[in-house]
Design an enzyme around this catalytic site. Structure first.
Site, PDB file in Angstrom:
ATOM      1  N   CYS B  77     -30.841  16.879   1.879  1.00 45.60           N
ATOM      2  CA  CYS B  77     -30.454  16.398   3.211  1.00 45.60           C
ATOM      3  C   CYS B  77     -30.973  17.343   4.300  1.00 45.60           C
ATOM      4  O   CYS B  77     -32.177  17.467   4.472  1.00 45.60           O
ATOM      5  CB  CYS B  77     -28.949  16.181   3.294  1.00 45.60           C
ATOM      6  SG  CYS B  77     -28.463  15.155   4.689  1.00 45.60           S
ATOM      7  N   HIS B 179     -28.178  12.346  -1.038  1.00 42.07           N
ATOM      8  CA  HIS B 179     -27.331  13.337  -1.701  1.00 42.07           C
ATOM      9  C   HIS B 179     -27.217  13.009  -3.194  1.00 42.07           C
ATOM     10  O   HIS B 179     -26.386  12.172  -3.565  1.00 42.07           O
ATOM     11  CB  HIS B 179     -25.933  13.330  -1.076  1.00 42.07           C
ATOM     12  CG  HIS B 179     -25.920  13.894   0.304  1.00 42.07           C
ATOM     13  ND1 HIS B 179     -25.723  15.227   0.555  1.00 42.07           N
ATOM     14  CD2 HIS B 179     -26.108  13.309   1.507  1.00 42.07           C
ATOM     15  CE1 HIS B 179     -25.786  15.452   1.855  1.00 42.07           C
ATOM     16  NE2 HIS B 179     -26.019  14.304   2.458  1.00 42.07           N
ATOM     17  N   GLU B 181     -25.820  14.655  -5.379  1.00 46.78           N
ATOM     18  CA  GLU B 181     -24.467  15.055  -5.817  1.00 46.78           C
ATOM     19  C   GLU B 181     -23.422  13.995  -5.501  1.00 46.78           C
ATOM     20  O   GLU B 181     -22.292  14.082  -5.964  1.00 46.78           O
ATOM     21  CB  GLU B 181     -24.098  16.409  -5.200  1.00 46.78           C
ATOM     22  CG  GLU B 181     -23.695  16.405  -3.720  1.00 46.78           C
ATOM     23  CD  GLU B 181     -24.862  16.384  -2.732  1.00 46.78           C
ATOM     24  OE1 GLU B 181     -25.992  16.057  -3.148  1.00 46.78           O
ATOM     25  OE2 GLU B 181     -24.624  16.681  -1.547  1.00 46.78           O
TER      26      GLU B 181
END
Lengths: 251, 197
Positions: B77, B179, B181
């Site tokens: 990001c 992202h 994650e």
């Protein structure tokens, strides 16, 4: 194409998921983290956790909950309930929350939205708005819809955006718990008023209601609680239905 | 293997730590240049604003540390945007590791919301080890108001308002705008491939 999001909402009281009708008559719906994990498996795009516990220990328990959710879930989540300051929000960010939602505290102190956005970025700040149609006019309400304010819905969402809100979570108190459909006209007006994403909440009872909220209601995301908790609608079935209706969803 | 996540007071670094934990990888959060330099792999996450973050990275010496990394490094990001040359956000000179520019989304219709928030499809431009297990059209989770233009180092694209870089690679520097994650199973596959590099 950006997918429309399906967001189960979990209301938390004393560490358990609860669900009421029109913010009253609470029923137990299980452990929030377990339920959250079930939703991830079923295809939820995001989750919202709102703590409605009213105790002095709340700040600590909310952070513990955020940490537990962040550890277990591999999709984004928003957490809210009684956040009144940059300090409250910072604790939740450190615990692993992706976004926080502010509601009453922002109405009482609109500058809170600006402070949160300056400190953490707009992407972290969801402004939740509970509104009720009173004598033909949509007015913002506080305390789970019990207290009316003088803020007009459209003015308040615009002010929230101007102050740095990253998303608007709009709950229609007239529709919440009725399962008769979202407040699509009001939602479309909100969506036209702001250029940030709008999450629709209140009134979901069928798959068609979600189709309507993404078309007529112009919403970016649809949020619901009990229909998912009690498996009246399975998220996977709902997304297949929406895809058949040519609404972009993540399958 | 030693994995270090650069901890520089910007945004949700803990979620990267938790995501690695879920795939059985122990990582360490650190802002110590020596620890970062000696790691086998480095993750440079980020949620925040470019200008202040770059100023912070320069002041702390982390900018030089990151520029000098030779091991596989993953920018996420804002981390990806800062690896680039320049950002329109605050008119900021970035780390200039990848010669691309970061621009602001400009809506051309009222239904184009900014920031770009949510799940969108990623398409592959070039083969890169990071996406070995992914399928074109996989959905990943994005949250951003600025984007990296398409260019020579673009490995994946996403289309929102216009096609932009969803992922980059130059030498040992890998980067994703989305992202991983927070991108469910799709993101976990990408993180695993990064760890396996």
């Amino acid at each position: 194409m950006l997918a429309k999001r399906i967001i189960p909402c979990l209301d938390i009281k004393d560490g358990r998921t609860v669900k009421g009708v029109n913010f009253e008559q609470l029923r137990d719906a299980g452990d929030p983290v377990e339920l959250g994990c079930r939703y991830v498996t079923e295809g939820a795009d995001e989750l919202v956790f709102l703590d409605i516990t009213a105790t002095v220990e709340k700040r600590k328990t909310l952070a513990e909950l955020a940490r537990k959710i962040a550890r277990h879930l591999n999709i984004p989540f928003t957490i809210g309930g009684g956040i009144r300051s940059v300090t409250d929000a910072g604790i939740l960010l450190d615990a692993g929350a992706d976004k926080i939602s502010v509601n009453s505290a922002a109405v009482r102190d609109p500058a809170l939205i600006s402070r949160l956005a300056d400190q953490f970025g707009s992407q972290f700040v969801v402004v939740a708005v509970d509104a009720k149609k009173v004598n033909g006019e949509w007015l913002v309400h506080l305390n789970g819809g019990r207290v009316a304010t003088e803020h007009r819905l459209l003015d308040w969402v615009k002010e929230s955006e101007n102050r740095g809100a990253g998303e608007i979570l709009f709950t229609s108190m007239n529709n919440d718990g009725t399962k008769a459909g979202f407040a699509c006209d009001a939602l479309a007006a909100v969506a036209d008023q702001v250029s940030i994403p709008v999450i629709a909440s209140g009134g979901a009872g069928s798959m068609e209601h979600f189709r309507d909220v993404f078309t007529h209601g112009k919403a970016d995301a649809g949020l619901a609680a009990s229909i998912f908790h009690f498996k009246e609608i399975e998220i996977r079935d709902l997304k297949k239905y929406l895809a058949d209706q040519r609404i972009p969803v993540r399958l | 293997m030693k994995i270090v996540i650069i901890d520089y007071n910007a945004g949700n670094v803990r979620s990267v730590l938790f995501a690695l934990e879920r795939i059985g990888v122990v990582a360490e959060l650190s802002s110590d240049p020596d620890k970062i330099k000696s790691a086998d792999k480095v993750i440079f996450p980020g949620v925040g604003e470019a200008k202040n973050t770059m100023a912070y990275l320069r002041k702390t010496g982390l900018a030089e540390t990151i520029r000098g990394l030779k091991q596989p490094t993953l920018g996420i990001c804002l981390g990806m945007q800062l690896l680039c040359e320049y950002s329109e956000e605050g008119n900021t000179d970035c780390l200039n590791i990848i010669p691309l520019k970061v621009k602001k989304f400009i809506a051309s219709a009222t239904d184009q919301k900014i920031p770009h928030v949510g799940w969108n499809k990623i398409m592959f431009e070039k083969s890169t080890p990071l996406f070995k297990k992914n399928q074109p059209g996989d959905y990943a989770y994005f949250v951003h108001s600025y984007y990296v233009e398409k260019g020579d180092y673009t490995t994946a694209t996403c289309d929102y308002i216009l096609p932009f870089s969803a992922a980059l690679q130059k030498d040992n520097f890998y980067a994703t705008q989305f992202h991983p994650e927070k991108s469910g199973d799709v993101g976990e596959l990408i993180l695993k491939e990064f760890i396996n590099l």
